[in-house]
Design an enzyme around this catalytic site. Structure first.
Site, PDB file in Angstrom:
ATOM      1  N   GLY A  12       0.842  -1.089  -0.119  1.00  0.00           N
ATOM      2  CA  GLY A  12      -0.235   0.152   0.062  1.00  0.00           C
ATOM      3  C   GLY A  12       1.019   1.300  -0.135  1.00  0.00           C
ATOM      4  N   GLY A  14      -0.382   4.241   0.220  1.00  0.00           N
ATOM      5  CA  GLY A  14      -1.233   5.442   0.456  1.00  0.00           C
ATOM      6  C   GLY A  14      -0.712   6.295   1.494  1.00  0.00           C
ATOM      7  CG  PHE A  15      -2.691   9.587   3.339  1.00  0.00           C
ATOM      8  CD1 PHE A  15      -2.034  10.694   3.361  1.00  0.00           C
ATOM      9  CD2 PHE A  15      -3.819   9.621   2.967  1.00  0.00           C
ATOM     10  CE1 PHE A  15      -2.528  11.664   2.599  1.00  0.00           C
ATOM     11  CE2 PHE A  15      -4.535  10.516   2.258  1.00  0.00           C
ATOM     12  CZ  PHE A  15      -3.919  11.670   1.883  1.00  0.00           C
ATOM     13  N   GLY A  16      -0.378   5.702   4.699  1.00  0.00           N
ATOM     14  CA  GLY A  16       0.376   5.135   6.034  1.00  0.00           C
ATOM     15  C   GLY A  16       1.427   4.467   5.354  1.00  0.00           C
ATOM     16  CD  GLU A 176     -14.500  18.279   2.619  1.00  0.00           C
ATOM     17  OE1 GLU A 176     -13.795  18.834   3.283  1.00  0.00           O
ATOM     18  OE2 GLU A 176     -14.159  17.112   1.944  1.00  0.00           O
ATOM     19  CG  ASP A 305      -8.540   4.284   6.433  1.00  0.00           C
ATOM     20  OD1 ASP A 305      -8.166   5.120   7.412  1.00  0.00           O
ATOM     21  OD2 ASP A 305      -9.322   4.607   5.329  1.00  0.00           O
ATOM     22  CB  ALA A 320      -4.829  11.797   5.870  1.00  0.00           C
ATOM     23  CD  GLN A 321      -1.914  14.593  10.220  1.00  0.00           C
ATOM     24  OE1 GLN A 321      -0.916  13.998  10.923  1.00  0.00           O
ATOM     25  NE2 GLN A 321      -1.478  15.240   9.161  1.00  0.00           N
TER      26      GLN A 321
HETATM   27  C1  LIG Z   1     -13.606  10.830  -0.365  1.00  0.00           C
HETATM   28  C2  LIG Z   1     -12.591  10.829   0.876  1.00  0.00           C
HETATM   29  C3  LIG Z   1     -12.082  12.023   1.630  1.00  0.00           C
HETATM   30  C4  LIG Z   1     -11.312  11.957   2.893  1.00  0.00           C
HETATM   31  N1  LIG Z   1     -10.884  13.204   3.355  1.00  0.00           N
HETATM   32  C5  LIG Z   1     -10.310  13.071   4.312  1.00  0.00           C
HETATM   33  C6  LIG Z   1      -9.816  14.405   4.930  1.00  0.00           C
HETATM   34  O1  LIG Z   1     -10.380  15.442   4.765  1.00  0.00           O
HETATM   35  N2  LIG Z   1      -9.070  14.346   5.839  1.00  0.00           N
HETATM   36  C7  LIG Z   1      -8.424  13.156   6.583  1.00  0.00           C
HETATM   37  O2  LIG Z   1      -7.732  13.179   7.634  1.00  0.00           O
HETATM   38  N3  LIG Z   1      -9.038  11.669   5.816  1.00  0.00           N
HETATM   39  C8  LIG Z   1      -9.829  11.765   4.784  1.00  0.00           C
HETATM   40  N4  LIG Z   1     -10.089  10.597   4.278  1.00  0.00           N
HETATM   41  C9  LIG Z   1      -9.632   9.680   4.879  1.00  0.00           C
HETATM   42  C10 LIG Z   1      -8.202   9.266   4.435  1.00  0.00           C
HETATM   43  O3  LIG Z   1      -8.080   9.361   3.167  1.00  0.00           O
HETATM   44  C11 LIG Z   1      -7.540   7.729   4.956  1.00  0.00           C
HETATM   45  O4  LIG Z   1      -7.920   7.720   6.320  1.00  0.00           O
HETATM   46  C12 LIG Z   1      -6.345   7.758   4.748  1.00  0.00           C
HETATM   47  O5  LIG Z   1      -6.285   7.497   3.054  1.00  0.00           O
HETATM   48  C13 LIG Z   1      -6.026   6.166   5.142  1.00  0.00           C
HETATM   49  O6  LIG Z   1      -4.460   5.727   4.651  1.00  0.00           O
HETATM   50  P1  LIG Z   1      -4.128   4.126   4.496  1.00  0.00           P
HETATM   51  O7  LIG Z   1      -2.696   4.483   4.311  1.00  0.00           O
HETATM   52  O8  LIG Z   1      -4.678   3.443   5.523  1.00  0.00           O
HETATM   53  O9  LIG Z   1      -5.048   3.778   3.247  1.00  0.00           O
HETATM   54  P2  LIG Z   1      -4.980   4.461   1.821  1.00  0.00           P
HETATM   55  O10 LIG Z   1      -4.599   5.942   1.681  1.00  0.00           O
HETATM   56  O11 LIG Z   1      -6.166   4.288   1.313  1.00  0.00           O
HETATM   57  O12 LIG Z   1      -3.919   3.682   0.638  1.00  0.00           O
HETATM   58  C14 LIG Z   1      -4.098   2.367   0.662  1.00  0.00           C
HETATM   59  C15 LIG Z   1      -3.412   1.892  -0.431  1.00  0.00           C
HETATM   60  O13 LIG Z   1      -3.405   0.611  -0.680  1.00  0.00           O
HETATM   61  C16 LIG Z   1      -3.375   0.195  -1.958  1.00  0.00           C
HETATM   62  N5  LIG Z   1      -3.988  -1.232  -1.717  1.00  0.00           N
HETATM   63  C17 LIG Z   1      -5.017  -1.317  -1.297  1.00  0.00           C
HETATM   64  N6  LIG Z   1      -5.256  -2.954  -1.346  1.00  0.00           N
HETATM   65  C18 LIG Z   1      -4.150  -3.267  -1.891  1.00  0.00           C
HETATM   66  C19 LIG Z   1      -3.579  -4.740  -2.194  1.00  0.00           C
HETATM   67  N7  LIG Z   1      -4.500  -5.666  -1.898  1.00  0.00           N
HETATM   68  N8  LIG Z   1      -2.448  -4.691  -2.686  1.00  0.00           N
HETATM   69  C20 LIG Z   1      -1.886  -3.766  -2.959  1.00  0.00           C
HETATM   70  N9  LIG Z   1      -2.041  -2.445  -2.851  1.00  0.00           N
HETATM   71  C21 LIG Z   1      -3.286  -2.287  -2.344  1.00  0.00           C
HETATM   72  C22 LIG Z   1      -4.323   1.091  -2.436  1.00  0.00           C
HETATM   73  O14 LIG Z   1      -4.088   1.363  -4.015  1.00  0.00           O
HETATM   74  C23 LIG Z   1      -3.862   2.225  -1.692  1.00  0.00           C
HETATM   75  O15 LIG Z   1      -2.866   2.921  -2.560  1.00  0.00           O
HETATM   76  C24 LIG Z   1     -11.030  10.716   3.206  1.00  0.00           C
HETATM   77  C25 LIG Z   1     -11.268   9.543   2.651  1.00  0.00           C
HETATM   78  C26 LIG Z   1     -12.198   9.544   1.444  1.00  0.00           C
HETATM   79  C27 LIG Z   1     -12.145   8.324   0.444  1.00  0.00           C
END
Ligand SMILES: Cc1cc2nc3c(=O)[nH]c(=O)nc-3n(C[C@H](O)[C@H](O)[C@H](O)COP(=O)(O)OP(=O)(O)OC[C@H]3O[C@@H](n4cnc5c(N)ncnc54)[C@H](O)[C@@H]3O)c2cc1C
Length: 443
Positions: A12, A14-16, A176, A305, A320-321
């Protein structure tokens, strides 16, 4: 980095996952980051792509480009499908191969979340969510296409359902979306049509709770609702959506005709808990220890998440934080273990506050004891979002676009683009011979 150096696999970007990878840049280890997309997505601005304000390329960057200077890190495009915790390997489907086993010494799972339709998966076909760039482009297509269809439709009785937009979920994303959509129909599109009046469009926000922005203080919820109503949004609280089909939604027994319904109500975590056969919370998030490792597996960490951790008796929010701070923490802990130093104190989330924007030039802000709504909060919102975009070229381009939109009311990307096999909308004749739009929801 020698081939015998320990291998840290991050699933992944994403943010984490990205925060973890960046924090490992000086660690004496090989880092392998695997994501099923080639880009890091700034999800908080997805709603602006859906509302034609920004282009997809302004809120996402190639992960490979972000990490290009990090010599110990390799980026692979692939989708993890399983983890063998005994053999310490993760199985990955890449572009042309399936179930490729990749061994790890340490594993960080940061696979995020998807939509939850609360047991009504059949809603997804008619009410796509907002989680990926494909989702946002599909929503933009749907919204803009509704206006095109209405302009082409001679029968004015059919305009009402085409120009009714229903948003399900009154959290930050729903609010939003509703605010941005109201500004789009009242301002941006004002002079563009001849047969229809875009300002006659209805934007309806539905939520089962008693207020919008339920995680914010009550006075901020009230301010956001009042602002939405001033923008012309109908806010319907206290009732969940009972049904959604191609003709609209049913709320509290009332049928609301609409061709555009967008789901922003719930999220469900990635299946990481199933891969690990680990204990999960009710939502399916992996219950992690205070050092973010999985019980019985000090070499596996779950962040963001898809992780479940309580702090001061309450679960940490899916924002995200939290994901970024957890990613950095897991990286620091692994680095210290590998370099023989004392491990850090248990993870503790530092809440920097919450923001939500409502239309143009108005936001609500809650940080500690500070509660703010209005233009000043919007300036803070804009500065924070610019700061957290992944690359400086995006910051410049988004800033310029926002200034342009603020001054002129015009948006950056009012294009209807159907990618073959992704979000194409096709007209299906119904029993009466009419052409109805059936949305094939993208994933
Ligand atoms: C529309 C929307 C608006 C938001 N607004 C806010 C905001 O204003 N402020 C805030 O703090 N948070 C906001 N959030 C929440 C925030 O985006 C999430 O909490 C954050 O992205 C979580 O980070 P993460 O690293 O857990 O997952 P993500 O950032 O979702 O990253 C997960 C990554 O894993 C990858 N992935 C998933 N499954 C697999 C797999 N099986 N194999 C390989 N790769 C995989 C995905 O492609 C992705 O790149 C929002 C979310 C959404 C959907």
């Amino acid at each position: 980095m020698g081939e015998h150096a320990p291998l840290i696999v991050i699933i992944g970007g994403g943010f984490g996952g990205l925060a973890a990878a960046k924090a490992l840049r000086k660690t004496p280890a090989r880092v392998l980051l695997i994501d099923r997309t080639n880009h890091h997505l700034f999800q908080p601005l997805l709603y602006q792509v859906a509302n034609a304000e920004l282009t997809p390329g302004q809120i996402a960057s190639p992960i490979r480009a972000i990490l290009r200077k990090q010599r110990n890190t390799t980026v692979i495009l692939g989708e993890a499908t399983a983890v063998d915790t005994e053999r310490r390997c993760v199985f990955v489907d890449s572009v042309d191969r399936e179930r490729v086993p990749i061994s790890y010494d340490y594993l960080i799972l940061a696979t995020g979340s998807g939509h939850s339709y609360f047991g009504h998966d059949e809603f997804e076909r008619f009410a796509p969510g907002l989680k990926s760039l494909a989702n946002a482009v599909a929503a933009r297509n749907k919204i803009l296409q509704a206006f095109e269809q209405a302009e082409a439709e001679e029968d004015p009785t059919r305009h009402a359902d085409l120009l009714t937009f229903v948003l399900v979920g009154g959290g930050p994303t729903g609010v939003e979306m509703a605010g941005a959509l109201a500004v789009l129909v009242r301002n941006t599109l004002r002079s563009d049509f001849r047969r229809i009046d875009p300002a006659s469009a209805r934007v309806i926000l539905v939520d089962g709770g008693s207020r919008v922005l339920g995680t914010f203080a009550e006075n901020l919820s009230r301010a956001a609702k009042a602002r939405l109503e001033r923008l012309g949004v109908q806010v319907r609280l206290g009732h969940v959506v009972d049904e959604i089909d191609a003709d609209g939604v049913v709320v509290a027994g009332e049928h609301i005709s609409s061709k555009t319904v967008i789901w922003t109500a719930g999220v469900s975590p990635s299946p990481a808990g199933k891969w690990l056969k680990a204990e999960t919370d009710r939502a399916g998030r992996v219950r992690v220890l205070k050092d973010l490792s999985v019980p019985g597996h000090p070499e596996i960490f779950v962040v963001g998440d898809t992780a479940s951790l309580d702090q001061d008796g309450r679960p940490l929010p899916g924002v995200a934080q939290v994901a970024m701070q957890q990613g950095r923490y897991a990286a620091r802990l692994i680095d210290r273990r590998l370099t023989g130093r004392a491990v850090p104190a248990p993870f503790r989330y530092f809440d920097k506050g919450n923001l939500a924007v409502v239309g143009r030039g108005f936001a609500v802000l809650q940080a500690g004891k500070v509660r703010l709504s209005g233009f000043l909060a919007w300036l803070v919102w804009a500065a924070v979002h610019l700061e957290f975009l992944a690359q400086s070229n995006l910051r410049v381009s988004v800033f310029v676009q926002w200034v342009w939109t603020y001054l002129t009311g015009q948006r950056g990307s009012r294009l209807i683009v159907h990618y073959p096999g992704s979000d194409r909308q096709k007209a299906e004749p119904d029993a009466a011979g009419d052409a109805r739009v059936a949305a094939v929801s993208p994933r």
